[in-house]
Design a protein around this motif. Sequence first.
Motif, PDB file in Angstrom:
ATOM      1  N   LEU A   1     -19.403  -3.219   8.373  1.00 30.29           N
ATOM      2  CA  LEU A   1     -18.783  -1.943   8.031  1.00 30.29           C
ATOM      3  C   LEU A   1     -17.545  -2.202   7.184  1.00 30.29           C
ATOM      4  N   VAL A   2     -17.442  -1.460   6.072  1.00 37.15           N
ATOM      5  CA  VAL A   2     -16.281  -1.603   5.207  1.00 37.15           C
ATOM      6  C   VAL A   2     -15.671  -0.219   5.009  1.00 37.15           C
ATOM      7  N   HIS A   3     -14.364  -0.148   5.108  1.00 38.93           N
ATOM      8  CA  HIS A   3     -13.605   1.093   4.892  1.00 38.93           C
ATOM      9  C   HIS A   3     -13.906   1.635   3.491  1.00 38.93           C
ATOM     10  N   TRP A   4     -14.042   2.957   3.369  1.00 41.55           N
ATOM     11  CA  TRP A   4     -14.386   3.532   2.060  1.00 41.55           C
ATOM     12  C   TRP A   4     -13.384   3.138   0.979  1.00 41.55           C
ATOM     13  N   ASP A   5     -12.122   3.068   1.337  1.00 41.73           N
ATOM     14  CA  ASP A   5     -11.090   2.739   0.353  1.00 41.73           C
ATOM     15  C   ASP A   5     -11.244   1.289  -0.125  1.00 41.73           C
ATOM     16  N   THR A   6     -11.578   0.410   0.791  1.00 38.04           N
ATOM     17  CA  THR A   6     -11.726  -1.011   0.464  1.00 38.04           C
ATOM     18  C   THR A   6     -12.983  -1.256  -0.358  1.00 38.04           C
ATOM     19  N   TYR A   7     -14.066  -0.563  -0.012  1.00 40.35           N
ATOM     20  CA  TYR A   7     -15.307  -0.781  -0.759  1.00 40.35           C
ATOM     21  C   TYR A   7     -15.188  -0.283  -2.189  1.00 40.35           C
ATOM     22  N   PHE A   8     -14.694   0.941  -2.353  1.00 45.25           N
ATOM     23  CA  PHE A   8     -14.708   1.529  -3.690  1.00 45.25           C
ATOM     24  C   PHE A   8     -13.494   1.160  -4.535  1.00 45.25           C
ATOM     25  N   PHE A   9     -12.350   0.966  -3.888  1.00 44.91           N
ATOM     26  CA  PHE A   9     -11.107   0.830  -4.656  1.00 44.91           C
ATOM     27  C   PHE A   9     -10.297  -0.394  -4.232  1.00 44.91           C
ATOM     28  N   PRO A  10     -10.910  -1.585  -4.260  1.00 42.36           N
ATOM     29  CA  PRO A  10     -10.180  -2.761  -3.762  1.00 42.36           C
ATOM     30  C   PRO A  10      -8.865  -3.001  -4.507  1.00 42.36           C
ATOM     31  N   LEU A  11      -8.866  -2.740  -5.810  1.00 39.19           N
ATOM     32  CA  LEU A  11      -7.649  -3.040  -6.580  1.00 39.19           C
ATOM     33  C   LEU A  11      -6.533  -2.032  -6.344  1.00 39.19           C
TER      34      LEU A  11
END
Lengths: 248, 444
Positions: free
Chosen positions: B291-301
């Motif tokens: 499971l990956v947080h939506w913010d981390t998956y889509f917007f790592p930078l």
Amino acid sequence: MSDQKTVLILGGSSDIGYATALRYAEGGWRVWLAARDLASAQRNADDVTARSGQPVTVHALDVLQSEKFVDFVAQMPALPDTVISVIGELGDQKRAETDSSYAAMIMRTNFEAPSQLLDIFAGRFQARGTGTIVGVSSVAGDRGRGSNYFYGAAKAGFSQYLSGLRNRMSLAGKVRVVTVKPGFVRTRMTAHLKLPASLTVTPDRVASDIYGAAEENGREVIYVAKRFWLVMTIICLLPEPLFKRLKL
Amino acid sequence: MSNLAGWGHYPIVATECLPERGPVDIAGLVSAHPSMIARGHGRAYGDAAIGQPFTLPTLGLNRLRSFDAATGLLRVEAGVSIAEVLATFVPRGYFLAVVPGTKFVTVGGAIAADVHGKNHHRDGGFADSVEAFRLVTPGAETVTCSRTVNKELFAATTGGMGLTGVIVEATLRLRAIETGWLKQQTHIAADLDAAIAALEATAASTYSVAWIDCLARGNALGRSLIYAAEHASAQEFELLSNGRTAFPPARSARLAPPLVAPSWLLNRASVGAFNALYFGRGVARAGAPELVHWDTYFFPLDAIGHWNRIYGRRGFVQHQCVIPLETARGVLAEILDRVARRGSVSFLAVLKQLGPSHGLMSFPMRGYTLAMDFPMTDTLLPFLDEIDALVADAGGRLYLAKDARQSRATFEAGYPGLAAFRELRCHTGADRHFASHLSARLGI
């Protein structure tokens, strides 16, 4: 009717009015916005409804038409639990110095109108036995300065009005009166000014402090940027012969 | 006049910034200031959002107007950011149908660039999730555009880089989500062939993207990690959640380079070390879904505020091309080989599949897109011109939202909709009312 509480925000088209509406809606309150610029107020109402799911209604109010204030209050769907005045008009000091009707407009908008309006609610709240009144005044009212003394004088009057009203209400029952002095706030009203970052707050911050004082922690006079309390205390302590020579 | 740059800090050019106003004032500003371009958060990398001569800020268009939970239709003003939409609606169980690699772009900018996400191969571009928008035209009228009303203007404006008018409001279709988490599966690809094969194999996934180690050469050329993901269902979340909350709020940026970094910071050794670490971490996680947080998956930078500053004072250029499916394998290998041989320090090379697009000037086409960041140096521009020649020969094109330097010839060869777009601009008067440094440079 449910037991949902209601807040009425006077000055609902402003940035602080918007932020305050959002904060109350997030707290589960029903929100009414009163403003002269109905299109801007509706825009704020739409936004708060879309974000929170809470219905928000808009009510016409022209603060320069004081003869209509009693009707305005009478025509509200009900008596709100909390009423908040964020009415304010910085105005153009230079113009006010040569145009006395313009100066009168600044003073009426910032002092007379909110004081008269809140006083009507105070009477109703007192009769009901409960209610909270919040007046957003300004640190500009703590000491008159050459750069904005019509605005400052009116805010001083409004602060003193709130002080007196709080005194009267506390002797008479459970109605609370809260004075909020935001200091510099980054809004449309101040968009053209250069503001010191360390003393400038956002409308969201003002809104959360209003909500905190009015509905949570019970404080009665708050400076939103805490450092401003210190700055204004020092400014108020300066002896007049020195103060009058400063460019502030 | 003041100097303005895009996210890449290159080029820095002069423009006249107009005051930030609300929606009722936009038409008046448009009629009083020919010619201009709208600018939101300034996340276009090059000169697309710098007006020639006027730049119109849109961040005053910052209110949501309505949301219908039954249909998922959200009407917002154009200066509202994707970050704001997600912060508001993820907790309520909705996600945008398409998000780009940063959430700090406005809705107006996302339509104007027809931005794409990691699901373009399945769901199309941002514009495909737009039901309608309101546009202030060259004549300072505000018109509604959709696939049925003013449809030519709709097609030209989606991907039209603000050159048809000012988008002031849009209606977007959100997707319902059961949780705010992504179920991610990481795959390892030893080389470019394996990376392309993995992207093809994961094309059934809603989201899929490859991160390429650009410093890998020889047999390891194109060595990649492929991240495939789905919005986690409530049931999947139950199994993997470990007590976490189902709709986590946005993450705030934790780090930010305080000032512009010295240019020696990025070199082959430092980026090589970063890439090796990153690759190792990916390998360790590959296999089991997580499971990956939506913010981390889509917007790592986005977790690193102002990451653009690490490229130093001279800034950087992002080169993003798309190569048609048929020729992609060979051309991508050639590009990667040249980049590896040059020893260019490109941290962030991203490869993904794109599907067809519907805007007249939209960037995506069926094929593979490769995006690489390069710090600005004296030798960079001629090198990128060589890469462009490969792209153009293959029938590909460059993304205008990233572009700061392509030639007119490369541009004209890549965009078959250009003639129709120019004609529409001429016909509506947009050619006299809306211009950016990008449109002037490319003769749009």
